[in-house]
Design a protein around this motif. Sequence first.
Motif, PDB file in Angstrom:
ATOM      1  N   PRO A   1       0.826  -1.214   0.000  1.00 52.35           N
ATOM      2  CA  PRO A   1       0.000   0.000   0.000  1.00 52.35           C
ATOM      3  C   PRO A   1       0.863   1.267   0.000  1.00 52.35           C
ATOM      4  O   PRO A   1       1.830   1.373   0.765  1.00 52.35           O
ATOM      5  N   ARG A   2       0.490   2.202  -0.892  1.00 54.55           N
ATOM      6  CA  ARG A   2       1.248   3.459  -0.931  1.00 54.55           C
ATOM      7  C   ARG A   2       1.050   4.284   0.336  1.00 54.55           C
ATOM      8  O   ARG A   2       1.915   5.047   0.733  1.00 54.55           O
ATOM      9  N   GLU A   3      -0.126   4.116   0.981  1.00 52.39           N
ATOM     10  CA  GLU A   3      -0.401   4.912   2.185  1.00 52.39           C
ATOM     11  C   GLU A   3       0.640   4.672   3.274  1.00 52.39           C
ATOM     12  O   GLU A   3       0.918   5.547   4.090  1.00 52.39           O
ATOM     13  N   SER A   4       1.210   3.477   3.280  1.00 53.50           N
ATOM     14  CA  SER A   4       2.212   3.184   4.306  1.00 53.50           C
ATOM     15  C   SER A   4       3.386   4.156   4.236  1.00 53.50           C
ATOM     16  O   SER A   4       4.057   4.419   5.226  1.00 53.50           O
ATOM     17  N   LEU A   5       3.622   4.679   3.024  1.00 51.83           N
ATOM     18  CA  LEU A   5       4.765   5.580   2.832  1.00 51.83           C
ATOM     19  C   LEU A   5       4.553   6.939   3.476  1.00 51.83           C
ATOM     20  O   LEU A   5       5.463   7.772   3.474  1.00 51.83           O
TER      21      LEU A   5
END
Lengths: 204, 233
Positions: free
Chosen positions: B6-10
């Motif tokens: 998931p990109r949100e983790s970044l």
Amino acid sequence: MSELTPSQTVGPYYAYGLTPEGRKRWKPDDHYRWKETVGDDLVTPDAVGTRIQIEGVIYDGDGKPIDDAMLEIWQADAQGRYASPADSGARPNAAFKGHGRSATDASGGFAFHTIKPGPVPGPDGKMQAPHVVFAIFSRGMLRQVYTRMYFPDEAANAGDPILALVPADRRATLIATRPERGGQTVYRFDIRVQGDGETVFFDV
Amino acid sequence: MSLFYPRESLDAFPKHLSPGYKSTVKRSPSKPLIIVPHTLSELSGPVYGHDAIEDGDNDLTRQHGGEPLGERIIVHGCVLDEDRRPVAGALVEIWQANACGRYVHVVDQHPAPLDPNFTGAGRTVTDKSGYYKFVTIKPGAYPWGNHHNAWRPNHIHFSVFGHSFLSRLVTQMYFPGDPLFPFDPIFNSVTDEKARNRMIASFDLENTVPDWALCYRFDIVVRGREKTPEDVH
């Protein structure tokens, strides 16, 4: 909720740990006494395919060469197989790892000796044109940036599903050039981190 | 193993441009990054096994004729994915300043002595539990030119490989209670306090070796989550 360990810059002093032999390109006798695990020569005896050299210069937002960057590449073999458990078609025991690391020299230059990758599967069953993934680390970069190098004169570029997502006027930043050099197959891929002609970087 | 990233983790990561750290100003992309799907090229990644390392590569105090000066420490922990499952067989590389805050790198001109018995580079590969361990010397603080009287907190640089090329992580491990934390723009480029604290090792009394070395624990979480049924549409 994710609990990732945040990224931090590689800083200016990574070379003796990560690219101990990289300084040979600055001065032939000047390198650190530490075995190199990940180098800029990916070619192994079992590697089938066209041997190529990828080279370029990386520039900052003022157009100045970045002399302390570290570039890593990740690519498939000539048959389009990644040496990774994530690739069901891979040969996990292949010596060709498809991963390399190059420190830039005083002129911001980097270089890899490798083989030309084959096309690999993409989304929705479409094939992707041959390409090399770059991850770039440097002082002043708090996290790596990702980009891709594609090859000129590949008809498959026209149908590549990732290139298709890049605005047409910026696509050229991802396509290497092919300078003439007797006896060698050289691809030139300059990287502009910021400003005019800024290389396309991917949010992955 | 089918993983997703998931990109949100970044969101835990620093932004590319963090003007307090001046070198980011000309070294950060100015155009929006292009969002692309994760293809096999991103979901695969290099594998390094035990053939990548040699015995003793993880002991930075035994690479020369004598022992380095400084405070001997143990740094250990696990490389984990976002489900906190171990990442086995992951290459972990470290580099650091010596006890005086000096790197062997030729560009480092800080007027503090080099230690002939200390290079400051190590590597290891995680075991089946994702576990790694280094023996080293506590690095010193050192000045840098970012702003007036700028000093970096004590830190060890880490380079880690995970399940894929998207899991690739370069970071820095800090030591608990460092008085320089409030003044360091690199540390503070991570704006979320909880995320920032995940870069700080914890003092590990249980694994401190009596009469020999203090121990610090540093678990590293890299990108990658297992697909759950509700994630598969």
